[in-house]
Design a protein around this motif. Structure first.
Motif: not given
Length: 415
Positions: A121-123, A126-129, A363-365
């Protein structure tokens, strides 16, 4: 017989709160689970844990029924109690598999897949908040040395209309897709509900005029960055009304995507059916549904092509298996939603491996620097999670790392 001695929790402040459950048996064996985030979750798990102390840990279904009855006045047909139930259920399955010295996938009847495909998961590029239990944007030390969030307003909830402020950067989207593929993933998901595409009026579900052109360009940029042979999906986070969902589906259907996720609120079954009949894009959804009964209307109606339950809140292994079986009977794929840390991810992989119609696990991290350090062995390698013969879920938490990144004000597995 192995009786439960204690149930305790730790909360890791990652991109979400990773609430880890530890169940210790009188034999000394320990099982690990993880719950989907929710306000007050450790307290709910603590109340449940005190009730089941002394129960036989092998009575997983009996304990689940007991807890559902005990929480019947607090919403046991849905809601936060299922997050707690799911984590306790998972920890019990892990505990029992460890006591028997077998991996969880074997205890559940065997693996159709000896490795589980993982999608990144690439949101929104931008980088995940980092989000608190009310989806509130928060600064955390590992995100940015300045303590600030680059692409969101601290203190806002993610669904506030002015929460995310950074405009979409198509070059960044392509770069993000390319980086994920270089890391070994052959399936990616991006958010389409980003600035420029989200409703601009409070309470509205309507796409801004002409915004679908941005969605079209985003899909093209991501596909170009990912390159050939990489499958894509897009998430809409149930933000839109029917007309807007139709427009967005049309904007991305020229790409051969795996699924368009949650275009409409999950309770709008008739809308999902109508949308599925009006677009070539496969629809996915289910992360906000609890228990197999809530999935049955959308599954039986063929409203979804890809079913996405979250094992951290769906209500336990038995509920998830009934959902997977019902989906398989109707020729539907299953791709569990998963925003968990490595404990919850390892558990979801073990369960997913036992489903013939499994497609991919989320995978979200990617941007959490300590994800891999939180467990004792590598978990995700080259976009896959291997099914080994290690007992239980196949990983052990590294307690020093859990303690280092524990959420301030919370206890770490203390009674």
């Amino acid at each position: 017989m192995s009786r439960i001695r204690s149930v305790s929790t730790a909360v890791v402040a990652a991109n979400f709160d990773w609430t880890i459950v530890r169940i210790e048996a009188e034999s000394g064996a320990v099982g690990w689970g993880e719950a989907f985030f929710a306000p007050g979750l450790p307290e709910i798990i603590g109340e449940m844990g005190r009730l089941i102390e002394g129960d036989d840990a092998t009575d997983v279904e009996v304990i689940g029924a007991r807890l559902r009855a005990a929480t019947s006045g607090a919403g046991s047909v849905g809601g936060i109690v299922h997050n707690a139930l799911s984590a306790i259920d998972g920890a019990l399955w892990d505990l029992n598999a460890r006591e028997l010295g077998v991996p969880l996938w074997r205890l559940l009847g065997g693996a159709f897949h000896r490795s589980v495909r993982v999608y990144a998961d690439c949101h929104g590029g931008a980088g995940l908040m980092s989000l608190g239990p009310m989806l509130d944007i928060r600064p955390v030390p590992w995100l940015d040395a300045s303590g600030q969030v680059a692409d969101g307003t601290v203190g806002k909830s993610l669904f506030d209309i002015d929460a995310e402020t950074e405009p979409v950067d198509l070059d960044l989207l392509a770069e993000r897709a390319r980086a994920a593929v270089d890391a070994g993933f052959d399936a990616l998901k991006f958010d389409l509900d980003v600035p420029g595409l989200v409703p601009t009026k409070r309470g509205s579900r309507t796409l801004p005029p002409g915004a679908e052109s941005l969605a079209h360009d985003m899909a093209d940029a991501i596909a170009e960055g990912a390159g050939p042979g990489v499958e894509l999906s897009f998430d809409l986070h149930w933000r839109y009304d029917m007309a807007s969902a139709v427009r967005l589906a049309a904007a991305v259907e020229h790409q051969p995507i795996m699924w368009l996720e949650d275009p409409l609120p999950p309770e709008n079954v008739s809308g999902l059916i109508a949308l599925s009949q009006s677009t070539r894009v496969p629809l996915g959804g289910g992360e906000n549904l609890i228990g197999h009964r809530s999935f049955e209307p959308v599954i039986s109606a063929g409203a979804l092509a890809v079913v996405t339950p979250d094992l951290g809140k769906v209500g336990g292994v038995s509920e998830a298996r009934r959902i997977a079986a019902s989906s398989a009977d109707r020729g539907l794929s299953i791709a569990p939603h998963n925003i968990a840390g490595p404990i919850g991810t390892a558990f979801a992989a073990q369960v997913s491996a036992t489903w013939p119609n499994f497609l991919a696990l989320e995978y979200h991290a990617q941007d959490v620097p300590f994800f891999a350090d939180l467990v004792d062995v590598p978990l995700i390698e080259h976009g896959q999670i291997a099914m080994t013969d290690r007992p239980g879920i196949g990983v052990e938490p590294v307690l020093e790392v859990v303690e280092r990144w524990a959420k301030p004000g919370t206890t770490v597995f203390a009674r």
